[in-house]
Design an enzyme around this catalytic site. Structure first.
Site, mmCIF file in Angstrom:
data_model
loop_
_atom_site.group_PDB
_atom_site.id
_atom_site.type_symbol
_atom_site.label_atom_id
_atom_site.label_comp_id
_atom_site.label_asym_id
_atom_site.label_seq_id
_atom_site.Cartn_x
_atom_site.Cartn_y
_atom_site.Cartn_z
ATOM 1 N N HIS A 153 0.811 -1.059 0.040
ATOM 2 C CA HIS A 153 -0.168 -0.035 -0.129
ATOM 3 C C HIS A 153 0.900 1.251 0.014
ATOM 4 C CE1 HIS A 153 1.006 0.595 4.219
ATOM 5 N NE2 HIS A 153 0.623 -0.837 4.657
HETATM 6 P P1 TYD Z 1 -1.527 -2.645 7.834
HETATM 7 O O1 TYD Z 1 -1.139 -1.054 7.761
HETATM 8 O O2 TYD Z 1 -2.204 -3.013 6.386
HETATM 9 O O3 TYD Z 1 -0.384 -3.548 7.935
HETATM 10 P P2 TYD Z 1 0.844 -3.748 7.079
HETATM 11 O O4 TYD Z 1 1.424 -2.554 6.340
HETATM 12 O O5 TYD Z 1 2.012 -4.189 7.927
HETATM 13 O O6 TYD Z 1 0.743 -5.226 6.198
HETATM 14 O O7 TYD Z 1 -2.488 -2.738 8.778
HETATM 15 C C1 TYD Z 1 -3.083 -4.150 9.107
HETATM 16 C C2 TYD Z 1 -4.473 -3.927 10.059
HETATM 17 O O8 TYD Z 1 -3.862 -3.242 11.255
HETATM 18 C C3 TYD Z 1 -5.163 -3.083 9.307
HETATM 19 O O9 TYD Z 1 -6.401 -3.794 9.410
HETATM 20 C C4 TYD Z 1 -5.614 -1.902 9.618
HETATM 21 C C5 TYD Z 1 -4.813 -2.036 11.159
HETATM 22 N N1 TYD Z 1 -4.259 -1.183 11.729
HETATM 23 C C6 TYD Z 1 -4.587 -0.521 12.799
HETATM 24 O O10 TYD Z 1 -5.748 -0.624 13.451
HETATM 25 N N2 TYD Z 1 -3.896 0.409 13.444
HETATM 26 C C7 TYD Z 1 -2.565 0.922 12.994
HETATM 27 O O11 TYD Z 1 -1.904 1.877 13.449
HETATM 28 C C8 TYD Z 1 -1.903 0.218 11.815
HETATM 29 C C9 TYD Z 1 -0.849 0.235 11.377
HETATM 30 C C10 TYD Z 1 -2.923 -1.003 11.249
#
Ligand code: TYD
Length: 133
Positions: A50
């Site tokens: 992303h």
């Molecule tokens: P995501 O940012 O997509 O994780 P990564 O980049 O590590 O793959 O987030 C994964 C899940 O966690 C998504 O459902 C959103 C949630 N999340 C939060 O609730 N708070 C946060 O601060 C972050 C970073 C993610």
């Protein structure tokens, strides 16, 4: 110009263990609003995939190692993080993928904004359209 922008943090070694320090400073480049960590990563896990519209981040691998792939829509570069004294700056509109996590990897992310799902661009084609516009 390379997409890989690294920043150094102080690490104070001691025979009983080392201490690394992350505090508000020009090195971070933004006011710290949130810190989150990835831990207990599954073998072969791929994370990220992303970009963000407003969020800026500095990622630090506190333990073990992992690979970051950064993509601005024109070029793609990767870097292995394996040192608690080194952070990777990730600016706005940078597509990132993380993989090759070691079993002991602890990845800390220092962030400029609170969590906001609307700030995410999770579709690569949409990302390309946005950065080329
Ligand atoms: P995501 O940012 O997509 O994780 P990564 O980049 O590590 O793959 O987030 C994964 C899940 O966690 C998504 O459902 C959103 C949630 N999340 C939060 O609730 N708070 C946060 O601060 C972050 C970073 C993610």
């Amino acid at each position: 110009m390379s997409l890989i922008r690294l920043v150094e943090f102080p690490v104070i070694p001691h025979e009983t263990g080392s201490l690394s320090v992350y505090e508000q400073s020009d090195k971070i480049g933004f006011d710290i609003k949130r810190i989150y960590c990835l831990t207990r990563l599954a073998l072969g896990a791929a994370r990220g995939s992303h970009a963000h519209r407003a969020l800026r981040q500095v990622a630090v691998c506190l333990s073990g190692s992992c690979r970051f792939i950064l993509d601005d829509g024109k070029t793609r570069e990767d870097v292995v993080l394996d040192n608690p004294g080194i952070g990777l700056h990730i600016g706005t509109y940078i597509w990132r993928e993380m993989k090759d996590f070691s079993s002991d990897c602890v990845l800390m992310v220092i962030a400029s904004e609170l969590y906001s799902e609307p700030d995410y661009i999770r579709d690569y084609d949409e990302f390309l359209q946005v950065v080329k516009a």
